[in-house]
Structures are given as C-alpha cells and as structure tokens.
Design a protein around this motif. Structure first.
Motif, PDB file in Angstrom:
ATOM      1  N   VAL A 244       0.835  -1.192   0.000  1.00  0.00           N
ATOM      2  CA  VAL A 244       0.000   0.000   0.000  1.00  0.00           C
ATOM      3  C   VAL A 244       0.872   1.245   0.000  1.00  0.00           C
ATOM      4  O   VAL A 244       1.857   1.333   0.726  1.00  0.00           O
ATOM      5  CB  VAL A 244      -0.923   0.017   1.242  1.00  0.00           C
ATOM      6  CG1 VAL A 244      -1.761   1.280   1.278  1.00  0.00           C
ATOM      7  CG2 VAL A 244      -1.811  -1.208   1.251  1.00  0.00           C
ATOM      8  N   PHE A 245       0.479   2.188  -0.820  1.00  0.00           N
ATOM      9  CA  PHE A 245       1.142   3.487  -0.863  1.00  0.00           C
ATOM     10  C   PHE A 245       0.284   4.462  -0.073  1.00  0.00           C
ATOM     11  O   PHE A 245      -0.944   4.391  -0.114  1.00  0.00           O
ATOM     12  CB  PHE A 245       1.301   3.961  -2.305  1.00  0.00           C
ATOM     13  CG  PHE A 245       2.177   3.054  -3.108  1.00  0.00           C
ATOM     14  CD1 PHE A 245       3.557   3.210  -3.081  1.00  0.00           C
ATOM     15  CD2 PHE A 245       1.633   2.018  -3.847  1.00  0.00           C
ATOM     16  CE1 PHE A 245       4.371   2.353  -3.793  1.00  0.00           C
ATOM     17  CE2 PHE A 245       2.440   1.157  -4.572  1.00  0.00           C
ATOM     18  CZ  PHE A 245       3.818   1.328  -4.545  1.00  0.00           C
ATOM     19  N   SER A 246       0.925   5.348   0.646  1.00  0.00           N
ATOM     20  CA  SER A 246       0.201   6.356   1.409  1.00  0.00           C
ATOM     21  C   SER A 246       0.984   7.662   1.363  1.00  0.00           C
ATOM     22  O   SER A 246       2.131   7.704   0.915  1.00  0.00           O
ATOM     23  CB  SER A 246       0.003   5.894   2.858  1.00  0.00           C
ATOM     24  OG  SER A 246       1.259   5.763   3.509  1.00  0.00           O
TER      25      SER A 246
ATOM     26  N   LEU B   3       2.427  10.524  -7.120  1.00  0.00           N
ATOM     27  CA  LEU B   3       2.464   9.143  -6.630  1.00  0.00           C
ATOM     28  C   LEU B   3       1.318   8.326  -7.225  1.00  0.00           C
ATOM     29  O   LEU B   3       1.510   7.184  -7.653  1.00  0.00           O
ATOM     30  CB  LEU B   3       2.406   9.119  -5.102  1.00  0.00           C
ATOM     31  CG  LEU B   3       2.418   7.736  -4.440  1.00  0.00           C
ATOM     32  CD1 LEU B   3       3.678   6.954  -4.818  1.00  0.00           C
ATOM     33  CD2 LEU B   3       2.299   7.871  -2.928  1.00  0.00           C
ATOM     34  N   MET B   4       0.134   8.928  -7.279  1.00  0.00           N
ATOM     35  CA  MET B   4      -1.013   8.235  -7.884  1.00  0.00           C
ATOM     36  C   MET B   4      -0.724   7.893  -9.345  1.00  0.00           C
ATOM     37  O   MET B   4      -0.998   6.779  -9.794  1.00  0.00           O
ATOM     38  CB  MET B   4      -2.270   9.097  -7.794  1.00  0.00           C
ATOM     39  CG  MET B   4      -2.842   9.229  -6.410  1.00  0.00           C
ATOM     40  SD  MET B   4      -4.268  10.341  -6.461  1.00  0.00           S
ATOM     41  CE  MET B   4      -4.687  10.450  -4.747  1.00  0.00           C
ATOM     42  N   ALA B   5      -0.172   8.845 -10.068  1.00  0.00           N
ATOM     43  CA  ALA B   5       0.134   8.620 -11.485  1.00  0.00           C
ATOM     44  C   ALA B   5       1.187   7.525 -11.641  1.00  0.00           C
ATOM     45  O   ALA B   5       1.024   6.605 -12.447  1.00  0.00           O
ATOM     46  CB  ALA B   5       0.614   9.916 -12.125  1.00  0.00           C
ATOM     47  N   LYS B   6       2.239   7.612 -10.854  1.00  0.00           N
ATOM     48  CA  LYS B   6       3.333   6.644 -10.962  1.00  0.00           C
ATOM     49  C   LYS B   6       2.866   5.224 -10.650  1.00  0.00           C
ATOM     50  O   LYS B   6       3.211   4.276 -11.351  1.00  0.00           O
ATOM     51  CB  LYS B   6       4.467   7.032 -10.006  1.00  0.00           C
ATOM     52  CG  LYS B   6       5.627   6.075 -10.026  1.00  0.00           C
ATOM     53  CD  LYS B   6       6.698   6.488  -9.037  1.00  0.00           C
ATOM     54  CE  LYS B   6       7.779   5.433  -9.015  1.00  0.00           C
ATOM     55  NZ  LYS B   6       8.465   5.369  -7.746  1.00  0.00           N
TER      56      LYS B   6
ATOM     57  N   GLN C 228      -3.520  15.220 -15.402  1.00  0.00           N
ATOM     58  CA  GLN C 228      -2.283  14.535 -15.799  1.00  0.00           C
ATOM     59  C   GLN C 228      -2.183  13.171 -15.120  1.00  0.00           C
ATOM     60  O   GLN C 228      -1.812  12.181 -15.747  1.00  0.00           O
ATOM     61  CB  GLN C 228      -1.066  15.388 -15.452  1.00  0.00           C
ATOM     62  CG  GLN C 228      -0.910  16.593 -16.348  1.00  0.00           C
ATOM     63  CD  GLN C 228       0.208  17.519 -15.885  1.00  0.00           C
ATOM     64  OE1 GLN C 228       0.541  17.584 -14.706  1.00  0.00           O
ATOM     65  NE2 GLN C 228       0.771  18.253 -16.824  1.00  0.00           N
ATOM     66  N   ALA C 229      -2.508  13.119 -13.838  1.00  0.00           N
ATOM     67  CA  ALA C 229      -2.451  11.849 -13.115  1.00  0.00           C
ATOM     68  C   ALA C 229      -3.458  10.862 -13.697  1.00  0.00           C
ATOM     69  O   ALA C 229      -3.132   9.692 -13.924  1.00  0.00           O
ATOM     70  CB  ALA C 229      -2.731  12.071 -11.624  1.00  0.00           C
ATOM     71  N   PHE C 230      -4.668  11.336 -13.965  1.00  0.00           N
ATOM     72  CA  PHE C 230      -5.691  10.461 -14.541  1.00  0.00           C
ATOM     73  C   PHE C 230      -5.247   9.915 -15.889  1.00  0.00           C
ATOM     74  O   PHE C 230      -5.409   8.739 -16.187  1.00  0.00           O
ATOM     75  CB  PHE C 230      -7.023  11.205 -14.681  1.00  0.00           C
ATOM     76  CG  PHE C 230      -8.124  10.337 -15.203  1.00  0.00           C
ATOM     77  CD1 PHE C 230      -8.737   9.402 -14.382  1.00  0.00           C
ATOM     78  CD2 PHE C 230      -8.544  10.433 -16.516  1.00  0.00           C
ATOM     79  CE1 PHE C 230      -9.748   8.585 -14.854  1.00  0.00           C
ATOM     80  CE2 PHE C 230      -9.555   9.621 -17.007  1.00  0.00           C
ATOM     81  CZ  PHE C 230     -10.158   8.697 -16.170  1.00  0.00           C
TER      82      PHE C 230
ATOM     83  N   GLN D 221      -3.529   5.186 -19.011  1.00  0.00           N
ATOM     84  CA  GLN D 221      -2.772   4.771 -20.198  1.00  0.00           C
ATOM     85  C   GLN D 221      -2.731   3.253 -20.246  1.00  0.00           C
ATOM     86  O   GLN D 221      -2.606   2.584 -19.232  1.00  0.00           O
ATOM     87  CB  GLN D 221      -1.338   5.312 -20.146  1.00  0.00           C
ATOM     88  CG  GLN D 221      -1.252   6.736 -20.568  1.00  0.00           C
ATOM     89  CD  GLN D 221       0.205   7.219 -20.554  1.00  0.00           C
ATOM     90  OE1 GLN D 221       1.081   6.607 -19.977  1.00  0.00           O
ATOM     91  NE2 GLN D 221       0.433   8.327 -21.215  1.00  0.00           N
ATOM     92  N   ASN D 222      -2.849   2.729 -21.430  1.00  0.00           N
ATOM     93  CA  ASN D 222      -2.805   1.282 -21.677  1.00  0.00           C
ATOM     94  C   ASN D 222      -3.962   0.524 -21.050  1.00  0.00           C
ATOM     95  O   ASN D 222      -3.846  -0.687 -20.836  1.00  0.00           O
ATOM     96  CB  ASN D 222      -1.468   0.689 -21.192  1.00  0.00           C
ATOM     97  CG  ASN D 222      -0.300   1.325 -21.895  1.00  0.00           C
ATOM     98  OD1 ASN D 222      -0.373   1.646 -23.076  1.00  0.00           O
ATOM     99  ND2 ASN D 222       0.785   1.506 -21.176  1.00  0.00           N
ATOM    100  N   VAL D 223      -5.037   1.217 -20.708  1.00  0.00           N
ATOM    101  CA  VAL D 223      -6.221   0.541 -20.219  1.00  0.00           C
ATOM    102  C   VAL D 223      -7.136   0.285 -21.408  1.00  0.00           C
ATOM    103  O   VAL D 223      -7.452   1.190 -22.156  1.00  0.00           O
ATOM    104  CB  VAL D 223      -6.964   1.411 -19.160  1.00  0.00           C
ATOM    105  CG1 VAL D 223      -8.278   0.760 -18.775  1.00  0.00           C
ATOM    106  CG2 VAL D 223      -6.074   1.614 -17.951  1.00  0.00           C
ATOM    107  N   ARG D 224      -7.534  -0.963 -21.563  1.00  0.00           N
ATOM    108  CA  ARG D 224      -8.417  -1.315 -22.679  1.00  0.00           C
ATOM    109  C   ARG D 224      -9.845  -0.928 -22.356  1.00  0.00           C
ATOM    110  O   ARG D 224     -10.309  -1.097 -21.243  1.00  0.00           O
ATOM    111  CB  ARG D 224      -8.387  -2.814 -22.922  1.00  0.00           C
ATOM    112  CG  ARG D 224      -7.119  -3.293 -23.540  1.00  0.00           C
ATOM    113  CD  ARG D 224      -7.296  -4.728 -23.923  1.00  0.00           C
ATOM    114  NE  ARG D 224      -6.098  -5.452 -23.529  1.00  0.00           N
ATOM    115  CZ  ARG D 224      -5.991  -6.746 -23.570  1.00  0.00           C
ATOM    116  NH1 ARG D 224      -7.020  -7.484 -23.927  1.00  0.00           N
ATOM    117  NH2 ARG D 224      -4.887  -7.338 -23.223  1.00  0.00           N
TER     118      ARG D 224
END
Length: 142
Positions: free
Chosen positions: A77-79, A92-95, A130-132, A137-140
């Motif tokens: 988990v990232f926080s 962080l969300m984007a990464k 930008q994060a979204f 990206q790469n989501v079908r």
C-alpha cells in the motif's frame, strides 16, 4: 496546497480479521471503492477494494462469509503524509496507477485522498488530469 486541505477526514476502515462479506457491505453502504485495512490501533496493514472481493473471493468461488479480509487485501500500500503537497500525492497516484491514497500522520491513518478530491480543487485540476491520463494509459476499453 497540502493533502490535509483536500482529504476526506471520515475514515471507513476494516479489520484484517473481518470477513469479505463485511467489507463488501461497508463498501456498498458508504458507496466507496476501497477500504484501508487497519489494526485496532489504526496501523495500516493493507487495502481491500470491491475488485479484490470480486476477483479473489467471488470469482474464485470462495465463501465471502469465511474468507478473511487479510487473505484478499492488497498488502503493498502506498500512502501520503498529511503535510505532503497535492503535487506529490498526484505524482504518486500517477506513478503507481492508483486513484486513492490513505493519509497518515504519526503512523496513524487520519484520512483518505482521492484523485477526485484533487480534481475538485480549482488550482489542482491540471495535476489531476495529468495523473488520470497516466493512470488510464494502456487501459483497454470494450
């Protein structure tokens, strides 16, 4: 702007010892997609999502009344800290390609921040967009 300025302070969490059915009811009742999995002391142990329940329990033909949250939760988990900037949280969300983060202070969960919390801020719309974009990206799409 800091994470604490936009986060949701209402924390709905679940114990690792609860069953998947309890987690599913909490998600449904509060109309949320993820729950922090915390000890009684508020220490973060993982996250469980509606997707975790469906894929790791229901699709696996397990009984949600017998499967513990600890068996299906995501452990990595990232926080973010409450004092971190919105820029840091959205980066962080984007990464990590995630849409929500638990917020901590002194090792205790004090809130949740989502991409939509950030997007609602007039000065932060660009970071959220930008994060979204990076998350999706790469989501079908079907």
């Amino acid at each position: 702007m800091k994470v604490q300025d936009v986060m949701s302070k209402r924390i709905i969490s679940v114990s690792p010892d609860e069953n998947a059915a309890v987690a599913a009811r909490l998600l449904s009742h509060y109309n949320i997609g993820a729950l922090p999995v915390c000890t009684k002391e508020g220490k973060l142990r993982g996250m469980v999502t509606d997707r975790d329940i469906v894929l790791r329990c229901v699709a696996a033909e397990e009984d949600p009344m017998r499967v513990k949250v600890s068996d299906i939760m995501t452990r990595r988990v990232f926080s973010v800290h409450a004092q971190q900037s919105i820029d840091e949280a959205s980066a962080l969300m984007a990464k990590e390609k995630i849409r929500r983060l638990p917020v901590h202070d002194n090792s205790k969960i004090i809130g949740m921040v989502s991409l939509s919390d950030i997007a609602r801020q007039p000065k932060c719309g660009k970071q959220a967009a930008q994060a979204f974009n990076e998350i999706t990206q790469n989501v079908r799409t079907y």
